[in-house]
Design a protein around this motif. Structure first.
Motif, mmCIF file in Angstrom:
data_model
loop_
_atom_site.group_PDB
_atom_site.id
_atom_site.type_symbol
_atom_site.label_atom_id
_atom_site.label_comp_id
_atom_site.label_asym_id
_atom_site.label_seq_id
_atom_site.Cartn_x
_atom_site.Cartn_y
_atom_site.Cartn_z
ATOM 1 N N ARG A 239 0.610 -0.842 0.008
ATOM 2 C CA ARG A 239 0.448 -0.123 0.718
ATOM 3 C C ARG A 239 1.077 1.196 0.491
ATOM 4 N NH1 ARG A 239 -5.083 0.588 -0.667
ATOM 5 N NH2 ARG A 239 -5.947 1.418 1.326
ATOM 6 N N SER B 166 -1.381 -1.311 -4.450
ATOM 7 C CA SER B 166 -2.573 -0.728 -4.471
ATOM 8 C C SER B 166 -2.333 1.192 -4.141
ATOM 9 C CB SER B 166 -3.435 -0.885 -3.632
ATOM 10 O OG SER B 166 -3.313 -1.075 -2.156
ATOM 11 N N GLU C 77 -5.237 2.669 6.620
ATOM 12 C CA GLU C 77 -4.882 2.649 5.261
ATOM 13 C C GLU C 77 -3.708 1.414 5.583
ATOM 14 O OE1 GLU C 77 -7.549 3.085 3.206
ATOM 15 O OE2 GLU C 77 -8.231 4.696 4.144
ATOM 16 N N VAL D 111 -1.351 1.448 5.284
ATOM 17 C CA VAL D 111 0.285 1.952 4.630
ATOM 18 C C VAL D 111 1.775 1.075 4.816
ATOM 19 C CG1 VAL D 111 1.799 4.053 3.078
ATOM 20 C CG2 VAL D 111 -0.865 4.032 3.804
#
Length: 250
Positions: free
Chosen positions: A195, A221, A243, A245
């Motif tokens: 991510r 992504s 998220e 990440v």
């Protein structure tokens, strides 16, 4: 991703075949509070509809040049892949007067009027909303795209050796774009499932690569953030956690 992929549209097809349900683009606008998450399948559906609009209603052909006057935004990413699907050259922030058609956000409409070909305007409102009234001389993307087909087939195969993208003085073929995206993914440490959070603008290759192409090429992504500078240090740390990440390119 498949080693045989030679265009961005190939990369998207491979991502769709591998795992259509996984997130591909998560978009934040920190000026409005908007958050949109698109899975591979949802993103691919938007791309198919947009490509059908480009090829059908706008009558664009492979080799035509489209001036893409849009900021870093999930709908900008859709247009980049739609252009690749048709074989149209996406000239990011290019000269509308030298383009065959133009796609503009609300802040660049006057500049976009220099294009003598078809003109499409995006309101860039939350949830892909339309303009209250379409700008004179422009088709409203949010009005035109919903009725387009959910599957896309180009009238002619896209040539990987043909120009595909122009941005910041760099022009790349589809093949070159995929190669550079893979190289960037490796440099950013992106692996399948990664991510990547980025606040880079869509006005350079580095911004486009981090904001779309490198995550797509790696099976990862992107968390694409517009107006990221409005987020304080604590807010950014919270987003990274929320998220999930794994890499950043801000």
């Amino acid at each position: 991703m498949n080693a045989s992929d030679r265009t961005p549209a190939d990369l998207l097809r491979s991502a769709l075949a591998a795992d259509p349900a996984r997130p591909l683009v998560t978009f934040y606008d920190d000026a409005t509070g908007e958050r949109v998450e698109l899975s591979v399948a949802t993103f691919a559906n938007w791309v198919a509809k947009t490509a059908n609009l480009v090829q059908g209603d706008l009558a664009a052909e492979p080799g035509d040049r489209l001036a893409l006057l849009l900021p870093a935004h999930w709908q900008s990413a859709v247009w980049l892949l739609a252009c690749s699907s048709v074989g149209v050259v996406a000239d990011v922030h290019g000269d509308p007067a030298a383009a065959d058609l133009v796609v503009s956000g609300p802040d660049t409409l006057e500049r976009a009027r220099a294009c003598r070909g078809e003109r499409v305007a995006l309101a860039l409102r939350p949830l892909g909303g339309r303009f209250p009234q379409a700008p004179d001389g422009f088709a409203d993307y949010a009005v035109e795209v919903p009725g387009q087909g959910d599957r896309f087939a180009p009238y002619a195969p896209v040539d990987p050796a043909a120009p595909a993208l122009a941005v910041g003085g760099v022009e790349l073929t589809g093949d070159q774009l995929v190669t550079r995206a893979r190289q960037d993914a490796a440099e950013l440490g992106l692996a399948p499932g990664a991510r990547l959070l980025t606040g880079r603008a869509y006005d350079t290759w580095e911004g486009l690569s981090a904001g779309l192409f490198a995550p797509l090429a790696s099976g990862g992504s992107v968390v694409l953030c517009r107006h990221l500078d409005r987020l304080d240090e604590d807010g950014l740390a919270q987003r990274v956690r929320t998220e999930r990440v794994t890499r950043s390119a801000v």
